[in-house]
Design a protein around this motif. Structure first.
Motif, PDB file in Angstrom:
ATOM      1  N   THR A 383       0.854  -1.186   0.000  1.00 29.28           N
ATOM      2  CA  THR A 383       0.000   0.000   0.000  1.00 29.28           C
ATOM      3  C   THR A 383       0.888   1.233   0.000  1.00 29.28           C
ATOM      4  O   THR A 383       2.048   1.185   0.424  1.00 29.28           O
ATOM      5  N   ALA A 384       0.315   2.335  -0.481  1.00 31.03           N
ATOM      6  CA  ALA A 384       1.073   3.584  -0.545  1.00 31.03           C
ATOM      7  C   ALA A 384       0.257   4.712   0.074  1.00 31.03           C
ATOM      8  O   ALA A 384      -0.972   4.751  -0.059  1.00 31.03           O
ATOM      9  N   GLY A 385       0.947   5.606   0.759  1.00 33.59           N
ATOM     10  CA  GLY A 385       0.328   6.818   1.290  1.00 33.59           C
ATOM     11  C   GLY A 385       1.011   8.023   0.684  1.00 33.59           C
ATOM     12  O   GLY A 385       2.244   8.111   0.705  1.00 33.59           O
ATOM     13  N   ILE A 386       0.227   8.942   0.129  1.00 35.53           N
ATOM     14  CA  ILE A 386       0.776  10.120  -0.560  1.00 35.53           C
ATOM     15  C   ILE A 386       0.200  11.373   0.080  1.00 35.53           C
ATOM     16  O   ILE A 386      -1.029  11.524   0.185  1.00 35.53           O
ATOM     17  N   ASP A 387       1.082  12.262   0.523  1.00 30.48           N
ATOM     18  CA  ASP A 387       0.672  13.516   1.162  1.00 30.48           C
ATOM     19  C   ASP A 387       0.968  14.662   0.195  1.00 30.48           C
ATOM     20  O   ASP A 387       2.120  14.879  -0.199  1.00 30.48           O
ATOM     21  N   MET A 388      -0.071  15.389  -0.198  1.00 24.59           N
ATOM     22  CA  MET A 388       0.064  16.448  -1.203  1.00 24.59           C
ATOM     23  C   MET A 388       0.456  17.768  -0.552  1.00 24.59           C
ATOM     24  O   MET A 388      -0.192  18.236   0.381  1.00 24.59           O
ATOM     25  N   GLN A 389       1.522  18.383  -1.073  1.00 29.45           N
ATOM     26  CA  GLN A 389       1.960  19.698  -0.639  1.00 29.45           C
ATOM     27  C   GLN A 389       1.723  20.718  -1.764  1.00 29.45           C
ATOM     28  O   GLN A 389       1.207  20.368  -2.827  1.00 29.45           O
ATOM     29  N   LYS A 390       2.113  21.956  -1.525  1.00 37.58           N
ATOM     30  CA  LYS A 390       1.834  23.023  -2.490  1.00 37.58           C
ATOM     31  C   LYS A 390       2.512  22.775  -3.838  1.00 37.58           C
ATOM     32  O   LYS A 390       1.926  22.992  -4.901  1.00 37.58           O
ATOM     33  N   ASP A 391       3.770  22.295  -3.799  1.00 37.36           N
ATOM     34  CA  ASP A 391       4.497  22.128  -5.056  1.00 37.36           C
ATOM     35  C   ASP A 391       5.167  20.760  -5.195  1.00 37.36           C
ATOM     36  O   ASP A 391       5.998  20.557  -6.075  1.00 37.36           O
ATOM     37  N   HIS A 392       4.829  19.810  -4.306  1.00 37.78           N
ATOM     38  CA  HIS A 392       5.390  18.466  -4.422  1.00 37.78           C
ATOM     39  C   HIS A 392       4.533  17.489  -3.624  1.00 37.78           C
ATOM     40  O   HIS A 392       3.528  17.880  -3.007  1.00 37.78           O
ATOM     41  N   PHE A 393       4.938  16.223  -3.628  1.00 37.62           N
ATOM     42  CA  PHE A 393       4.243  15.177  -2.899  1.00 37.62           C
ATOM     43  C   PHE A 393       5.258  14.384  -2.074  1.00 37.62           C
ATOM     44  O   PHE A 393       6.392  14.167  -2.523  1.00 37.62           O
ATOM     45  N   CYS A 394       4.864  13.965  -0.884  1.00 40.82           N
ATOM     46  CA  CYS A 394       5.650  13.020  -0.095  1.00 40.82           C
ATOM     47  C   CYS A 394       4.946  11.666  -0.159  1.00 40.82           C
ATOM     48  O   CYS A 394       3.719  11.610  -0.252  1.00 40.82           O
ATOM     49  N   PHE A 395       5.706  10.583  -0.111  1.00 40.27           N
ATOM     50  CA  PHE A 395       5.074   9.269  -0.211  1.00 40.27           C
ATOM     51  C   PHE A 395       5.833   8.224   0.586  1.00 40.27           C
ATOM     52  O   PHE A 395       7.034   8.371   0.865  1.00 40.27           O
ATOM     53  N   GLU A 513     -15.498   9.131  -4.343  1.00 42.99           N
ATOM     54  CA  GLU A 513     -15.676   8.791  -2.934  1.00 42.99           C
ATOM     55  C   GLU A 513     -14.423   9.147  -2.162  1.00 42.99           C
ATOM     56  O   GLU A 513     -13.306   8.832  -2.570  1.00 42.99           O
ATOM     57  N   LEU A 514     -14.594   9.822  -1.027  1.00 43.70           N
ATOM     58  CA  LEU A 514     -13.474  10.150  -0.148  1.00 43.70           C
ATOM     59  C   LEU A 514     -13.514   9.272   1.092  1.00 43.70           C
ATOM     60  O   LEU A 514     -14.592   8.895   1.573  1.00 43.70           O
ATOM     61  N   HIS A 515     -12.342   8.969   1.601  1.00 50.59           N
ATOM     62  CA  HIS A 515     -12.203   8.192   2.829  1.00 50.59           C
ATOM     63  C   HIS A 515     -11.698   9.159   3.908  1.00 50.59           C
ATOM     64  O   HIS A 515     -10.566   9.637   3.842  1.00 50.59           O
ATOM     65  N   PHE A 516     -12.549   9.438   4.899  1.00 53.48           N
ATOM     66  CA  PHE A 516     -12.191  10.335   5.984  1.00 53.48           C
ATOM     67  C   PHE A 516     -11.557   9.511   7.105  1.00 53.48           C
ATOM     68  O   PHE A 516     -12.167   8.572   7.624  1.00 53.48           O
ATOM     69  N   LEU A 517     -10.337   9.881   7.489  1.00 54.85           N
ATOM     70  CA  LEU A 517      -9.547   9.084   8.421  1.00 54.85           C
ATOM     71  C   LEU A 517      -9.471   9.762   9.782  1.00 54.85           C
ATOM     72  O   LEU A 517      -9.226  10.971   9.869  1.00 54.85           O
ATOM     73  N   ASN A 576       5.794  17.026   9.156  1.00 55.66           N
ATOM     74  CA  ASN A 576       5.276  15.749   9.661  1.00 55.66           C
ATOM     75  C   ASN A 576       4.713  14.914   8.517  1.00 55.66           C
ATOM     76  O   ASN A 576       3.836  14.080   8.701  1.00 55.66           O
ATOM     77  N   HIS A 577       5.226  15.155   7.296  1.00 60.90           N
ATOM     78  CA  HIS A 577       4.601  14.599   6.094  1.00 60.90           C
ATOM     79  C   HIS A 577       4.724  13.080   6.018  1.00 60.90           C
ATOM     80  O   HIS A 577       3.775  12.400   5.594  1.00 60.90           O
ATOM     81  N   PHE A 578       5.858  12.510   6.414  1.00 59.78           N
ATOM     82  CA  PHE A 578       5.989  11.056   6.348  1.00 59.78           C
ATOM     83  C   PHE A 578       5.085  10.371   7.377  1.00 59.78           C
ATOM     84  O   PHE A 578       4.623   9.250   7.151  1.00 59.78           O
ATOM     85  N   LEU A 579       4.822  11.035   8.501  1.00 62.70           N
ATOM     86  CA  LEU A 579       3.848  10.503   9.453  1.00 62.70           C
ATOM     87  C   LEU A 579       2.464  10.471   8.815  1.00 62.70           C
ATOM     88  O   LEU A 579       1.739   9.473   8.935  1.00 62.70           O
ATOM     89  N   ASP A 580       2.098  11.544   8.122  1.00 61.59           N
ATOM     90  CA  ASP A 580       0.810  11.566   7.424  1.00 61.59           C
ATOM     91  C   ASP A 580       0.739  10.478   6.357  1.00 61.59           C
ATOM     92  O   ASP A 580      -0.307   9.836   6.170  1.00 61.59           O
ATOM     93  N   CYS A 581       1.863  10.272   5.662  1.00 59.32           N
ATOM     94  CA  CYS A 581       1.895   9.211   4.645  1.00 59.32           C
ATOM     95  C   CYS A 581       1.703   7.833   5.276  1.00 59.32           C
ATOM     96  O   CYS A 581       0.983   6.981   4.736  1.00 59.32           O
ATOM     97  N   GLU A 582       2.351   7.604   6.406  1.00 55.47           N
ATOM     98  CA  GLU A 582       2.211   6.316   7.089  1.00 55.47           C
ATOM     99  C   GLU A 582       0.778   6.101   7.577  1.00 55.47           C
ATOM    100  O   GLU A 582       0.268   4.980   7.567  1.00 55.47           O
ATOM    101  N   VAL A 583       0.125   7.185   8.004  1.00 62.40           N
ATOM    102  CA  VAL A 583      -1.278   7.086   8.418  1.00 62.40           C
ATOM    103  C   VAL A 583      -2.129   6.607   7.246  1.00 62.40           C
ATOM    104  O   VAL A 583      -2.970   5.701   7.381  1.00 62.40           O
ATOM    105  N   ILE A 584      -1.911   7.177   6.075  1.00 63.38           N
ATOM    106  CA  ILE A 584      -2.703   6.813   4.896  1.00 63.38           C
ATOM    107  C   ILE A 584      -2.396   5.381   4.461  1.00 63.38           C
ATOM    108  O   ILE A 584      -3.306   4.598   4.145  1.00 63.38           O
TER     109      ILE A 584
END
Length: 627
Positions: A383-395, A513-517, A576-584
């Motif tokens: 599985t992959a978690g991707i956190d969207m920022q203003k000009d890039h993405f963390c994953f 469909e959105l998944h609210f976490l 805290n972007h990699f933490l958000d990615c791990e959550v997803i």
């Protein structure tokens, strides 16, 4: 009689019915005696006349209501133990035997109205003794206010309304589910203090009953037990074999330790209680017999206590099997949220969230010898978690097995939607000690917004929605959002279709469909997995080149207590972007995300075709090894 004097008529004075009821002699009953004589139970598994021997532990708390020196009774009880029935019996007794103004307080208006319509008014109407006291005027039997012909008034209120709580003086106060009350009623003081002030006019004969199932450490019931109760009493039961009097504790509930399936424990009733003295195993029937002979004993006896508390776990209840208690504990071993359910709903103890600081080295101690980009041979899904920022993405990309052990395969940054497509749709990772490869099977993309260029005309959220709609047919990438508040249902994931019809605002079938976490639960889950040790499930592994940058982002938030003693996650570092990615990524592997990993594994083992599997809502390509 002399002639010419008329005889005077004789008048017989008859009191009105209401006065007769007010001045009729009291029967001198305790609450438990009154309940057994008059109370009719309107709902539940045992409707009909109230019987004290069904829940014998309820007798003493009820009878404290008629002890003149006791002003306050506190019940910290598990669900399904008859604590609400204790309140109803005390209320019914007061209506009939000692009428006075009363207030019943619930957490919110909706619940207050529901319990009035479904429980309290039916209880009054189906108990003939109480029904005869109801006012004949229809206006006197409203949902939130009930009047009786003997002078008794009952008001229903809720903890979020300061106006309702501060309305009138009352003699009887019932505070239901106090651990669900807010800290403040509007802009005024806390609802418990506001409501208790209403009893000041009755200093010598007021009665206050607080009752709830506990929630978290520092909650209202926890504070009441510590700072208000003069005595805390526990229920002691004698062993049916050796007569040893003892408090029943969870550690003495035993079951075959080689059975790890909670369903089997519950279904086959494999759990028993072991006497602390003779070791005799009690089944549910013997437990019930022991409870009927039990008694309350204070932990520390106090002379003439004014506030008495009673603590009761679920395994005393005849409605709760010992095996159900054991099954709940087993489920808690694999999920901290289910462990919280066991502690609060069965042990009847407040949940104590462990607040601690971890160091970078603690996180990096989970590194293995596998290099980045290699999937462990025991894994069957990515599985992959991707956190969207203003000009890039963390994953992050994480591998999983059926027991939710996981391994960090890759983490990093992406800079365009084309990069995301390459990661999700084209990248194949080498499987350890194999010529096979594995692709990502499910990915979550955080759709958090903000203007891309500051103009406000086109947001990153709108970009994400367009991209997700474009690739929805692949059943691989899904939109996610973090919830700022816990979900009402207690679940970690809530689903919602955001594409709506122009008319009626109804969801469009097949729409986005959105998944609210519930991010708070997932962060606690990740840190709990970081504490798992050898031999336990849900271990959390990292690849050999995981750096300090990753560790510091995982530790960018800490679980802290605020001034109200509430525990919540606080951000202490900017990134805290990699933490958000791990959550997803963790949410994508959660049992609540359907179909879940265990179902996918079973479908793979039974040889389902890709066409059939995709129709069920996931992409097969990543769920099988490709030569």
């Amino acid at each position: 009689m002399s002639e010419g004097v008329k005889e005077q008529p004789t008048y017989i004075f008859k009191r009105p019915e209401s006065e007769r009821l007010i001045f009729r002699p009291r029967e001198g009953l305790t609450v438990s005696q009154w309940a057994e004589k008059y109370r009719i139970v309107e709902t539940g598994s045992m409707p009909g006349r109230w019987k004290n021997n069904v829940t014998p532990y309820a007798v003493e708390p009820m009878d404290c209501w008629t002890v003149p020196t006791i002003r306050k009774i506190i019940l910290c009880w598990a669900p399904q133990t008859a604590k609400t029935q204790v309140a109803f019996n005390c209320l019914g007794f007061s209506i009939d035997q000692e009428p006075g103004p009363a207030m019943y307080v619930m957490p919110d208006e909706k619940v207050a109205k529901r319990i009035s319509r479904r429980r309290i008014i039916p209880m009054i109407e189906r108990t003939p003794r109480l029904k005869s006291l109801l006012s004949p005027r229809s206006a006197d039997k409203a949902t939130l206010a009930v009047r009786f012909v003997n002078g008794m008034d009952l008001m229903l209120a809720w903890a979020t309304s300061a106006a309702e709580l501060a309305s009138e003086s009352i003699r009887y106060l019932f505070l239901d589910e106090i651990d669900k009350y807010p800290d403040f009623s509007g802009k005024e003081a806390d609802p418990i203090s506001l409501s208790e002030i209403r009893t000041i006019a009755y200093p010598y004969n007021k009665k206050i009953l607080k009752f709830t199932t506990p929630t978290v450490e520092g909650g209202n019931i926890d504070r009441a037990l510590i700072s208000e109760a003069d005595e805390i009493r526990d229920y002691h039961v004698p062993c049916p074999v050796c007569d040893e009097l003892q408090v029943m504790i969870f550690d003495n509930i035993v079951w075959p330790r080689d059975i790890r399936d909670p369903r089997l424990i519950s279904r086959e009733k494999r759990a028993h209680y072991a006497c602390r003295r003779c070791g005799m195993s009690w089944d549910d029937s013997m437990r019930n017999a022991a409870v009927k002979r039990g008694k309350w004993i204070p932990r520390t006896e106090v002379k003439r206590p004014e506030a008495v508390a009673f603590h009761l776990p679920s395994w005393y209840s005849p409605f709760v099997s010992l095996s159900d208690v054991a099954a709940s504990f087993i489920r808690g071993l694999e999920d901290p949220s289910k462990l919280m359910v066991f502690v609060t709903q069965h042990k009847a103890e407040p949940w104590k969230e462990i607040v601690e600081r971890k160091e970078d080295s603690t996180i990096l101690s989970h590194k293995t010898n596998l290099p980045p980009g290699v999937v462990p041979k025991w894994a069957f899904a990515l599985t992959a978690g991707i956190d969207m920022q203003k000009d890039h993405f963390c994953f992050v990309v994480r591998a999983w097995d059926e027991e939710l052990n996981s391994h960090l395969v890759q983490y990093g940054y992406l800079f365009s939607w084309a990069d995301i497509e390459a990661l999700l749709f084209q990248t194949k990772y080498q499987v350890e000690d194999s010529t096979s490869t594995m692709g990502i099977s499910r990915a979550g993309l955080d759709t958090g917004g903000g203007s891309k260029d500051g103009s406000g005309e086109w947001t990153r959220t709108e970009e994400a929605y367009q991209w997700l709609r474009k690739h929805a047919y692949l059943r691989l990438a899904y939109g996610t959002k973090g919830s700022s508040r816990p979900h009402i249902t207690g679940k970690r994931i809530r689903f919602a279709v955001i594409d709506k019809m122009d008319r009626g605002n109804r969801p469009i079938p097949g729409g986005l469909e959105l998944h609210f976490l519930d991010t708070s639960q997932y962060k606690s889950l990740i840190h709990w997995r970081l504490s798992r040790t050898e031999g336990e499930t849900q271990r959390f592994y990292l690849h050999s080149e995981t750096g300090v940058d990753y560790a510091r982002q995982i530790l960018a938030e800490e679980l802290r207590r605020d001034r109200h003693n509430r525990v919540e996650w606080k951000q202490i570092r900017k990134d805290n972007h990699f933490l958000d990615c791990e959550v997803i990524a963790a949410a994508c592997a959660d049992d609540e995300w359907m179909p879940n990993l265990k179902q996918l594994s079973q479908w793979m083992k039974t040889g389902n075709t890709g066409r059939r599997v995709i129709s069920k809502g996931f992409n097969l390509g990543g769920w099988q090894h490709e030569a």
